[in-house]
Scaffold this motif. Structure first.
Motif, PDB file in Angstrom:
ATOM      1  N   ALA A  23       0.842  -1.188   0.000  1.00 27.34           N
ATOM      2  CA  ALA A  23       0.000   0.000   0.000  1.00 27.34           C
ATOM      3  C   ALA A  23       0.878   1.240   0.000  1.00 27.34           C
ATOM      4  O   ALA A  23       1.743   1.386   0.870  1.00 27.34           O
ATOM      5  N   ALA A  24       0.664   2.110  -0.963  1.00 28.45           N
ATOM      6  CA  ALA A  24       1.474   3.317  -1.111  1.00 28.45           C
ATOM      7  C   ALA A  24       0.700   4.554  -0.682  1.00 28.45           C
ATOM      8  O   ALA A  24      -0.510   4.652  -0.894  1.00 28.45           O
ATOM      9  N   SER A  25       1.421   5.483  -0.076  1.00 27.50           N
ATOM     10  CA  SER A  25       0.846   6.786   0.258  1.00 27.50           C
ATOM     11  C   SER A  25       1.915   7.848   0.089  1.00 27.50           C
ATOM     12  O   SER A  25       3.113   7.556   0.133  1.00 27.50           O
ATOM     13  N   GLY A  26       1.480   9.075  -0.144  1.00 29.75           N
ATOM     14  CA  GLY A  26       2.417  10.180  -0.293  1.00 29.75           C
ATOM     15  C   GLY A  26       2.979  10.350  -1.687  1.00 29.75           C
ATOM     16  O   GLY A  26       3.857  11.192  -1.898  1.00 29.75           O
ATOM     17  N   ILE A  27       2.522   9.542  -2.644  1.00 33.73           N
ATOM     18  CA  ILE A  27       2.942   9.685  -4.035  1.00 33.73           C
ATOM     19  C   ILE A  27       1.706   9.685  -4.931  1.00 33.73           C
ATOM     20  O   ILE A  27       0.642   9.213  -4.533  1.00 33.73           O
ATOM     21  N   ILE A  28       1.895  10.210  -6.142  1.00 38.79           N
ATOM     22  CA  ILE A  28       0.841  10.100  -7.149  1.00 38.79           C
ATOM     23  C   ILE A  28       0.993   8.715  -7.754  1.00 38.79           C
ATOM     24  O   ILE A  28       1.723   8.519  -8.737  1.00 38.79           O
ATOM     25  N   PHE A  29       0.320   7.768  -7.160  1.00 33.38           N
ATOM     26  CA  PHE A  29       0.589   6.354  -7.405  1.00 33.38           C
ATOM     27  C   PHE A  29       0.510   5.994  -8.883  1.00 33.38           C
ATOM     28  O   PHE A  29       1.357   5.240  -9.382  1.00 33.38           O
ATOM     29  N   ASN A  30      -0.465   6.521  -9.584  1.00 35.02           N
ATOM     30  CA  ASN A  30      -0.713   6.007 -10.934  1.00 35.02           C
ATOM     31  C   ASN A  30       0.337   6.426 -11.955  1.00 35.02           C
ATOM     32  O   ASN A  30       0.317   5.930 -13.084  1.00 35.02           O
ATOM     33  N   ILE A  31       1.278   7.302 -11.584  1.00 30.84           N
ATOM     34  CA  ILE A  31       2.333   7.655 -12.531  1.00 30.84           C
ATOM     35  C   ILE A  31       3.638   6.912 -12.237  1.00 30.84           C
ATOM     36  O   ILE A  31       4.601   7.032 -12.988  1.00 30.84           O
TER      37      ILE A  31
END
Length: 119
Positions: A23-31
């Motif tokens: 699980a990722a947070s703090g980034i614009i995940f889809n790029i």
């Protein structure tokens, strides 16, 4: 603050399956391109599976046909489904987020999750 949090590791018998989640947070995940790496004791960290922002995948030869990487951009999550596990798959598995810009590149890592394949 960027965080990648892995889960799903554990002990499994040879031939069994595990599903790792990151699980990722703090980034614009889809790029970001996302990857799973692993490091066994005494060995270098190696790429296991990779998925681009567009969904293209690649795998290490040793896991082709057994592992599947996927991503859910709505949930900021990348999954590694591992089937037909072997003892040589035993390692700490790390999630990676990678973005290459024109002049800079960004790499973020999770803390790792232990996968042990043993009878």
């Amino acid at each position: 603050q960027v965080q990648l949090v892995e889960s799903g590791g554990g002990l499994v018998q040879p031939g069994g399956s595990l599903r790792l989640s990151c699980a990722a947070s703090g980034i614009i995940f889809n790029i970001y391109a996302m990857g799973w790496y692993r490091q066994a004791p005494g060995k270098q960290r190696e790429l296991v599976a990779h998925i681009t922002s567009g969904g293209s995948t690649k795998y290490a030869d040793s896991v082709k046909g057994r592992f599947t990487i996927s991503r859910d951009n709505a949930k900021n999550t990348v999954i590694l489904q591992m089937n037909s596990l072997k003892s040589e798959d035993t390692a700490v598995y790390y999630c990676n987020a990678h973005l290459a810009g024109q002049t800079l590149q960004y790499d973020y890592w999770g803390q790792g999750t232990q996968v042990t394949v043993a009878s």
